[in-house]
Design a protein around this motif. Structure first.
Motif, PDB file in Angstrom:
ATOM      1  N   ALA A  71       0.839  -1.188   0.000  1.00  9.24           N
ATOM      2  CA  ALA A  71       0.000   0.000   0.000  1.00  9.24           C
ATOM      3  C   ALA A  71       0.872   1.235   0.000  1.00  9.24           C
ATOM      4  CB  ALA A  71      -0.918   0.004   1.219  1.00  9.24           C
ATOM      5  N   GLU A  72       0.476   2.222  -0.782  1.00 11.44           N
ATOM      6  CA  GLU A  72       1.250   3.463  -0.910  1.00 11.44           C
ATOM      7  C   GLU A  72       0.370   4.659  -0.585  1.00 11.44           C
ATOM      8  OE1 GLU A  72       3.438   5.997  -4.490  1.00 11.44           O
ATOM      9  OE2 GLU A  72       3.258   3.816  -4.654  1.00 11.44           O
ATOM     10  N   ASN A  73       0.807   5.463   0.379  1.00 10.97           N
ATOM     11  CA  ASN A  73       0.137   6.708   0.718  1.00 10.97           C
ATOM     12  C   ASN A  73      -1.308   6.485   1.174  1.00 10.97           C
ATOM     13  OD1 ASN A  73       0.324   9.525   1.025  1.00 10.97           O
ATOM     14  ND2 ASN A  73      -0.665   9.889  -0.942  1.00 10.97           N
ATOM     15  N   VAL A  74      -1.523   5.476   2.021  1.00 12.84           N
ATOM     16  CA  VAL A  74      -2.874   5.150   2.466  1.00 12.84           C
ATOM     17  C   VAL A  74      -3.124   5.647   3.892  1.00 12.84           C
ATOM     18  CG1 VAL A  74      -3.154   3.117   1.003  1.00 12.84           C
ATOM     19  CG2 VAL A  74      -2.103   2.865   3.258  1.00 12.84           C
ATOM     20  N   THR A  75      -4.368   5.969   4.173  1.00 17.83           N
ATOM     21  CA  THR A  75      -4.781   6.307   5.525  1.00 17.83           C
ATOM     22  C   THR A  75      -5.216   5.033   6.242  1.00 17.83           C
ATOM     23  OG1 THR A  75      -7.075   6.650   4.865  1.00 17.83           O
ATOM     24  CG2 THR A  75      -5.613   8.571   4.768  1.00 17.83           C
ATOM     25  N   LEU A  76      -5.340   5.132   7.547  1.00 15.90           N
ATOM     26  CA  LEU A  76      -5.828   3.998   8.330  1.00 15.90           C
ATOM     27  C   LEU A  76      -7.235   3.629   7.905  1.00 15.90           C
ATOM     28  CD1 LEU A  76      -5.609   1.993  10.655  1.00 15.90           C
ATOM     29  CD2 LEU A  76      -6.288   3.840  12.224  1.00 15.90           C
ATOM     30  N   LYS A  77      -8.056   4.613   7.581  1.00 18.53           N
ATOM     31  CA  LYS A  77      -9.436   4.331   7.183  1.00 18.53           C
ATOM     32  C   LYS A  77      -9.479   3.535   5.887  1.00 18.53           C
ATOM     33  CE  LYS A  77     -12.923   7.077   8.099  1.00 18.53           C
ATOM     34  NZ  LYS A  77     -13.950   8.155   8.108  1.00 18.53           N
ATOM     35  N   ILE A  78      -8.588   3.841   4.953  1.00 16.95           N
ATOM     36  CA  ILE A  78      -8.522   3.069   3.706  1.00 16.95           C
ATOM     37  C   ILE A  78      -8.163   1.624   4.001  1.00 16.95           C
ATOM     38  CG2 ILE A  78      -7.213   2.746   1.563  1.00 16.95           C
ATOM     39  CD1 ILE A  78      -7.021   5.798   1.367  1.00 16.95           C
ATOM     40  N   LEU A  79      -7.189   1.425   4.878  1.00 16.18           N
ATOM     41  CA  LEU A  79      -6.779   0.074   5.245  1.00 16.18           C
ATOM     42  C   LEU A  79      -7.922  -0.684   5.907  1.00 16.18           C
ATOM     43  CD1 LEU A  79      -3.248   0.900   6.685  1.00 16.18           C
ATOM     44  CD2 LEU A  79      -3.714  -0.335   4.562  1.00 16.18           C
ATOM     45  N   MET A  80      -8.637  -0.019   6.786  1.00 13.79           N
ATOM     46  CA  MET A  80      -9.750  -0.665   7.470  1.00 13.79           C
ATOM     47  C   MET A  80     -10.872  -1.027   6.506  1.00 13.79           C
ATOM     48  SD  MET A  80      -9.930   1.635  10.962  1.00 13.79           S
ATOM     49  CE  MET A  80     -11.392   0.765  11.547  1.00 13.79           C
ATOM     50  N   ALA A  81     -11.113  -0.180   5.533  1.00  9.89           N
ATOM     51  CA  ALA A  81     -12.156  -0.464   4.556  1.00  9.89           C
ATOM     52  C   ALA A  81     -11.863  -1.757   3.813  1.00  9.89           C
ATOM     53  CB  ALA A  81     -12.288   0.698   3.571  1.00  9.89           C
TER      54      ALA A  81
END
Length: 278
Positions: A71-81
Motif C-alpha cells: 500500500a502506498e500513501n494510504v490512511t488507516l481508514k482506507i486500510l480498514m475499509a
C-alpha cells in the motif's frame, strides 16, 4: 473479499465480498489466535514494514495478492475499509492523525507451501490484513447495526439482462457440492466487468459507487457475467454524455435501485495507536 488493485482516479480491481472467518491453512503460514474458526486461529503476514508517507498528495495505491500486500500513501481508514469489507463512510471513531496520517506498507507471507497458498481464501486474505492492523496499530473495533437510508437493488420491469455464467450450478467432482465461484470484478474508470458474480457482490460494489448501502432485493440466486458502463454525474450534463450509473444499471443490466430504509452496519473504533515503522 474485495481483493483490490487500485489507484485513486484509476481503479482496476478484483473483488469478492465475505465476512472474516477463522482458518486452518496448514503448515507454512504463520498463525495467531484471534478469529474463531475451524482451527480457532487466523493467518498472519510473516513480515510487515510500515513507514510514514509525507508526500502531501492524495494519490493512493494498493496491490494485493495471495502472498503480498503493498500500500502506498494510504490512511488507516482506507486500510480498514479493505480489511473489514466496509465503506469508509461507515467507519466511525477515528480522529486527528488517525484520519490524516498516511502510510506506505509492505507485508508478505514469507514461508508458505504452494498447496497452502492454493487454499488461501479471500476471507483469509482479509483476516491477514485485519490481523496486521490489530497487531501494528493496536486496533480494536466492534460492529453496530442501525436503521438508515439505503438503496434497494431490484429487478427492473422488463427483467434482468445479464448472462448466467456458463458454469453456474456446476458441482465439484470430488465433493458433489456446488463449487465456490471464482468471482471477479474489474473496474477501470466508469466501466465494470464482472465474471461469475452474485447480486450480493454487485450490491456491495454499487454501495461504494453510490455512497450509500445497497441491499440486494432482486431475488436472483444465480451467478452472472456482466458489463456496465456509465458517465459520472458531474459530466452527465454534456450533450454527448452517456447514461449515469443508475440509468445504465437499468438499461444495460435490467436492474434498478430504489430508496428505502434498512439495517446498516457500522464499524466503531474502540482503540488505536500510532504504529512503529518496523
Amino acid at each position: 473479499m474485495w481483493r483490490l488493485w487500485m489507484r485513486r482516479n484509476v481503479c482496476v480491481g478484483v473483488m469478492a465480498v465475505a465476512s472474516l472467518l477463522g482458518s486452518g491453512l496448514g503448515s507454512g503460514l504463520a498463525q495467531t489466535a484471534g478469529v474463531t474458526g475451524a482451527a480457532g486461529a487466523k493467518p498472519m503476514f510473516d513480515a510487515v514494514v510500515i513507514k510514514p508517507n509525507h508526500s502531501g498528495t492524495n494519490n493512493t495505491g494498493v496491490d494485493w495478492d495471495k502472498t503480498t500486500f503493498k500500500a502506498e500513501n494510504v490512511t488507516l481508514k482506507i486500510l480498514m475499509a479493505h480489511a473489514y469489507a466496509i465503506r469508509e463512510g461507515l467507519i466511525v471513531g477515528l480522529t486527528g492523525w488517525q484520519l490524516s496520517d498516511r502510510f506506505d506498507i509492505n507485508a508478505k507471507v514469507v514461508e508458505a507451501s504452494p498447496d497452502a497458498l492454493k487454499r488461501l481464501t479471500d476471507e483469509q486474505n482479509m483476516a491477514m490484513l485485519a490481523g496486521m492492523l490489530e497487531d501494528r496499530f493496536a486496533l480494536k473495533v466492534h460492529r453496530e447495526t442501525k436503521t438508515a437510508a439505503v438503496y434497494e437493488l431490484v429487478v427492473a420491469k422488463d427483467g434482468p439482462k445479464m448472462t448466467v455464467n456458463p458454469k453456474e450450478g456446476e458441482l465439484d467432482a470430488e465433493t458433489g457440492i456446488r463449487r465456490a465461484p471464482p468471482s471477479s470484478m474489474s473496474s477501470s474508470g466508469n466501466e465494470l466487468k464482472a465474471t461469475d458474480v452474485s447480486m450480493a457482490s454487485l450490491a456491495v460494489y454499487l454501495s461504494k459507487q453510490l455512497g450509500r448501502t445497497v441491499i440486494d432485493k432482486t431475488g436472483l440466486t444465480a451467478f452472472y457475467d456482466l458489463k456496465l458502463k456509465w458517465t459520472p454525474e458531474q459530466a452527465a450534463s454534456a450533450e454527448d454524455a452517456g447514461p449515469t450509473l443508475v440509468t445504465a444499471l437499468q438499461e444495460q443490466l435490467g436492474l434498478k435501485v430504489q430508496a428505502g430504509k434498512g439495517p446498516v452496519e457500522t464499524l466503531v473504533v474502540d482503540h488505536v495507536e500510532e504504529p512503529s515503522e518496523n
